[in-house]
Design an enzyme around this catalytic site. Structure first.
Site, PDB file in Angstrom:
ATOM      1  N   GLN A  80      -4.283  -5.182   7.185  1.00  0.00           N
ATOM      2  CA  GLN A  80      -5.259  -6.145   6.676  1.00  0.00           C
ATOM      3  C   GLN A  80      -5.114  -7.503   7.351  1.00  0.00           C
ATOM      4  O   GLN A  80      -5.741  -8.472   6.927  1.00  0.00           O
ATOM      5  CB  GLN A  80      -5.120  -6.300   5.151  1.00  0.00           C
ATOM      6  CG  GLN A  80      -5.331  -5.012   4.368  1.00  0.00           C
ATOM      7  CD  GLN A  80      -6.775  -4.508   4.417  1.00  0.00           C
ATOM      8  OE1 GLN A  80      -7.702  -5.247   4.774  1.00  0.00           O
ATOM      9  NE2 GLN A  80      -6.973  -3.248   4.074  1.00  0.00           N
ATOM     10  N   CYS A 122      -4.703   2.383  -3.728  1.00  0.00           N
ATOM     11  CA  CYS A 122      -3.441   2.863  -3.133  1.00  0.00           C
ATOM     12  C   CYS A 122      -2.331   1.833  -3.274  1.00  0.00           C
ATOM     13  O   CYS A 122      -1.455   1.738  -2.411  1.00  0.00           O
ATOM     14  CB  CYS A 122      -3.613   3.250  -1.668  1.00  0.00           C
ATOM     15  SG  CYS A 122      -4.814   4.549  -1.402  1.00  0.00           S
ATOM     16  N   ASP A 141       3.289  -4.017   7.962  1.00  0.00           N
ATOM     17  CA  ASP A 141       2.011  -3.334   7.793  1.00  0.00           C
ATOM     18  C   ASP A 141       0.915  -4.381   8.011  1.00  0.00           C
ATOM     19  O   ASP A 141       0.681  -5.238   7.158  1.00  0.00           O
ATOM     20  CB  ASP A 141       1.944  -2.747   6.376  1.00  0.00           C
ATOM     21  CG  ASP A 141       0.593  -2.113   6.074  1.00  0.00           C
ATOM     22  OD1 ASP A 141      -0.336  -2.239   6.897  1.00  0.00           O
ATOM     23  OD2 ASP A 141       0.474  -1.500   4.993  1.00  0.00           O
ATOM     24  N   HIS A 175       0.874  -1.181   0.000  1.00  0.00           N
ATOM     25  CA  HIS A 175       0.000   0.000   0.000  1.00  0.00           C
ATOM     26  C   HIS A 175       0.911   1.231   0.000  1.00  0.00           C
ATOM     27  O   HIS A 175       2.000   1.192   0.574  1.00  0.00           O
ATOM     28  CB  HIS A 175      -0.841  -0.056   1.273  1.00  0.00           C
ATOM     29  CG  HIS A 175      -1.904   0.994   1.389  1.00  0.00           C
ATOM     30  ND1 HIS A 175      -1.625   2.306   1.683  1.00  0.00           N
ATOM     31  CD2 HIS A 175      -3.256   0.918   1.255  1.00  0.00           C
ATOM     32  CE1 HIS A 175      -2.757   2.994   1.742  1.00  0.00           C
ATOM     33  NE2 HIS A 175      -3.755   2.180   1.471  1.00  0.00           N
TER      34      HIS A 175
HETATM   35  C1  LIG Z   1      -2.420  -2.649   3.664  1.00  0.00           C
HETATM   36  C2  LIG Z   1      -2.741  -1.248   4.089  1.00  0.00           C
HETATM   37  N1  LIG Z   1      -1.775  -0.477   4.578  1.00  0.00           N
HETATM   38  C3  LIG Z   1      -2.005   0.773   5.001  1.00  0.00           C
HETATM   39  C4  LIG Z   1      -3.257   1.335   4.926  1.00  0.00           C
HETATM   40  C5  LIG Z   1      -3.440   2.729   5.399  1.00  0.00           C
HETATM   41  O1  LIG Z   1      -4.321   2.793   6.464  1.00  0.00           O
HETATM   42  P1  LIG Z   1      -4.802   4.208   7.008  1.00  0.00           P
HETATM   43  O2  LIG Z   1      -5.278   4.972   5.831  1.00  0.00           O
HETATM   44  O3  LIG Z   1      -5.877   3.888   7.970  1.00  0.00           O
HETATM   45  O4  LIG Z   1      -3.613   4.844   7.662  1.00  0.00           O
HETATM   46  C6  LIG Z   1      -4.294   0.571   4.404  1.00  0.00           C
HETATM   47  C7  LIG Z   1      -5.659   1.109   4.285  1.00  0.00           C
HETATM   48  O5  LIG Z   1      -6.081   1.694   3.346  1.00  0.00           O
HETATM   49  C8  LIG Z   1      -4.035  -0.750   3.979  1.00  0.00           C
HETATM   50  O6  LIG Z   1      -5.000  -1.516   3.469  1.00  0.00           O
END
Ligand SMILES: Cc1ncc(COP(=O)(O)O)c(C=O)c1O
Lengths: 448, 152
Positions: A233, A404, A230, A149
């Site tokens: 998910q 993203c 990260d 992401h």
């Molecule tokens: C795998 C992953 N990493 C990071 C994020 C970022 O999360 P947030 O926007 O809540 O900081 C997301 C969510 O969109 C995600 O799915």
């Protein structure tokens, strides 16, 4: 269309669960039932979470970690109890857990530790003991993967631009798994003695792929690198125990796991957190303050500058309680194990339903193994935006675009996909509605 | 089904049979615009002769709305003057940003009125505008480049 499906086992009692989520009883465009398949972006919230937040404001509201009056004590206790609850969920201790506003901020906190330590070291300014591990030199390497992401990619690109470090990445194979053995972009090819950080997702938000974090972490530690995971998910969807995972840092967002928005979590090994310079600075994170210079509180307070988001933390604590109270319909599992079993069953059902539609291709693993419930697909001849529009017209709410994860889409030579993600309140009926809406999109755009 | 009001037949037609698609030489300016939320991309070239828009050629990939919109733009603007093109663009912009409250003027907009329904879907407005913003950018670059510098 009348194919015989294998019986779906391991599901939660979806009707009972869905009844806990007030928003699911509203209707959407055209008076349609809401089929919410976008929990990967953000989840809906059960009454228990909404009540916990409201209860904080109506009964205990005060600034946390400030003042000595009764309300301040109660608010601080509730905030710290939430920290303990969330730490316990991860098999961690409370002092290893930092509250942030979301996962993005949590990852940035770690990334900034590197650029801040590097900048301070350059001028010989004070750093905590052990901070050398955060000081980068030009040519040092940061490793990510091609399926990240943007939240776990751009912060590292930024660190590279500020320190002269070099970004490298592990590739993705055609089936959507990390290509660990690839001669050019596999684990051995990419990791080396200059590797200082390996940052990877635990579960792809696009393809659902669960990555072998332990394998990557062991290889990273063998070359002396720190491992940042990260877990946006994974933590909401399956049991995650940091004592087994092999990571040094773990980041996730509360809003994707039935909690409120505005609360995220960074877990870090305590001795590593102790060696990090502050990220945001100001009130609450200090030890002593003088005009000539200041010293900082130990973690986690060092990384929680300003009045924290107490109601949100408490709401997230309530979400954890809620998740842990769930039980498989057949009584075979509880808590996040039951959530994982439920999603596994739904994913299998969805992969089968989509495979029966000619012209639909799933991007990512199609064997229902080592994968979570994000299912992204392309519909031949219909752009994802247009698919999403037809779905929306029928009440089926999915995500369309690159989610993203633009480099991952580029890797597969596609600009956009349609993504369905499942959570505790989704059932097979939602997937039936998804499949028939996809067929409707094909008819509408005259490709079927 | 509100879908038909969004996807007017004209839009689907232009999507399936785009007018003037493909990049052509020579051109006065070329721009590349993207919609960062969905990754749609469009390259637009303008060819001018004096005040007249001789050609708008384009290539890219994206949803039916963004691609049909580029095709309609080509059809409406090529052969007219720059000033006429810009005033159609202004009318189209006003329509798109009107959240469904702006009454479209077919006299000015031609086939572009078919996009009126898009205004009710804020998430799709950017798709409809992609080509128009790109052309506006390209023509202003081309005009700038060809305006001799005024020395006081
Ligand atoms: C795998 C992953 N990493 C990071 C994020 C970022 O999360 P947030 O926007 O809540 O900081 C997301 C969510 O969109 C995600 O799915």
């Amino acid at each position: 269309m009348t194919a015989v499906h294998a019986p779906v086992t391991g599901l939660l009692d979806v009707e009972r669960v869905a009844a806990d989520f007030p928003i699911l009883s509203r209707t959407v465009r055209g008076g349609n039932r809401l089929v919410y398949l976008d929990s990967g972006a953000t989840s809906q919230k059960p009454s228990a979470v909404l009540d916990a937040e409201r209860g904080f404001y109506t009964q205990h509201n005060a600034a946390v970690h400030r003042g000595a009056h009764l309300l301040a004590e109660e608010a601080t206790d509730a905030y710290e109890a939430a920290r303990e609850k969330i730490a316990a969920l991860l098999g961690a201790t409370a002092r290893e857990l930092v509250f942030t506003k979301n996962a993005t901020e949590a990852i940035n906190l770690v990334a900034y530790s590197f650029s801040n330590a590097t900048a301070k070291a350059q001028f010989g300014r004070p750093l905590p003991a052990g901070a050398e591990r955060f000081v980068l030199r030009p040519g040092d390497e940061i490793v990510v993967t091609e399926m990240e992401h943007h939240a776990n990619l751009l912060p590292w690109q930024e660190v590279c631009d500020k320190t002269g470090a070099v970004l490298r990445w592990i590739g993705v194979d055609d089936s959507g798994r990390l290509d660990l053995d690839h001669p050019a972009h596999g684990l051995k090819a990419v990791l080396g003695e200059r590797t200082r950080v390996v940052a990877l997702t635990h579960q792809s938000n696009v393809m659902g792929t669960i990555t072998p974090v332990r394998v990557v972490a062991d290889a990273a530690h063998a070359v002396g690198a720190l491992v940042v995971v990260d877990a946006c998910q994974s933590v909401p969807h399956m049991p995650v125990d940091v004592s087994l995972l092999g990571a040094d840092f773990l980041a996730f967002s509360g809003h994707k796991m039935l909690g409120p928005s505005g609360i995220g979590v960074l877990w870090g090994r305590y001795e590593i957190l102790e060696s990090m310079p502050p990220f945001l600075s100001g009130g609450s994170m200090i030890e002593t303050v003088r005009m000539e210079g200041s010293t900082f509180a130990p973690p986690p307070q060092r990384f929680e500058a300003g009045v924290p988001m107490a109601a949100q933390a408490i709401g997230l604590g309530a979400a954890v309680d809620y998740l842990q109270s769930l039980e498989s319909g057949d009584g075979s599992a509880r808590g996040l194990a039951a959530v994982a079993a439920h999603e596994h069953a739904l994913t299998g059902y969805a992969l089968e339903a989509l495979s029966e539609i000619p012209g639909v291709r799933v991007v990512g693993p199609t064997d229902n193994r080592e994968r979570g419930s994000a299912v992204s697909f392309v519909v031949e001849g219909v752009h994802a935006h247009d698919v999403g529009q037809v779905l929306d017209d029928r009440g089926v709410e999915v995500r369309v675009g690159h989610h993203c994860a633009w480099p991952l889409h580029r890797r597969f030579g596609i600009a956009a996909t349609t993504r369905a993600t499942f959570y505790v309140y989704n059932g097979t009926r939602d997937i039936d509605d998804l499949a028939s809406a996809v067929r409707a999109a094909q008819v509408f755009f005259r490709v079927a | 089904m509100e879908l038909q009001s969004l996807y007017q037949e004209i839009i689907l037609d232009h999507y399936k049979h785009p007018q003037g698609r493909g990049l052509r030489d020579p051109f006065a300016a070329e721009v590349h615009h993207v919609n960062p939320t969905c990754g749609d991309e469009l390259t637009v070239r303008v060819t001018l002769e004096g005040d007249v828009v001789m050609d708008i050629s384009y290539d890219g990939q994206g949803c039916s709305i963004s691609q049909a919109s580029a095709s309609v733009l080509h059809e409406q603007l090529v052969g007219g003057t720059i000033a006429a093109g810009l005033s159609i663009t202004d009318a189209f912009l006003a329509l798109m940003q009107g959240r469904g409250t702006v009454e479209p003027d077919e006299e000015i907009l031609g086939d572009a009125v078919a996009f009126a329904g898009v205004a009710k879907y804020p998430a799709r407005v950017k798709c409809a505008l992609l080509a128009w913003m790109a052309w506006k950018d390209a023509v202003s670059q081309a005009v700038e480049r060809h305006t001799p510098e005024v020395t006081p």
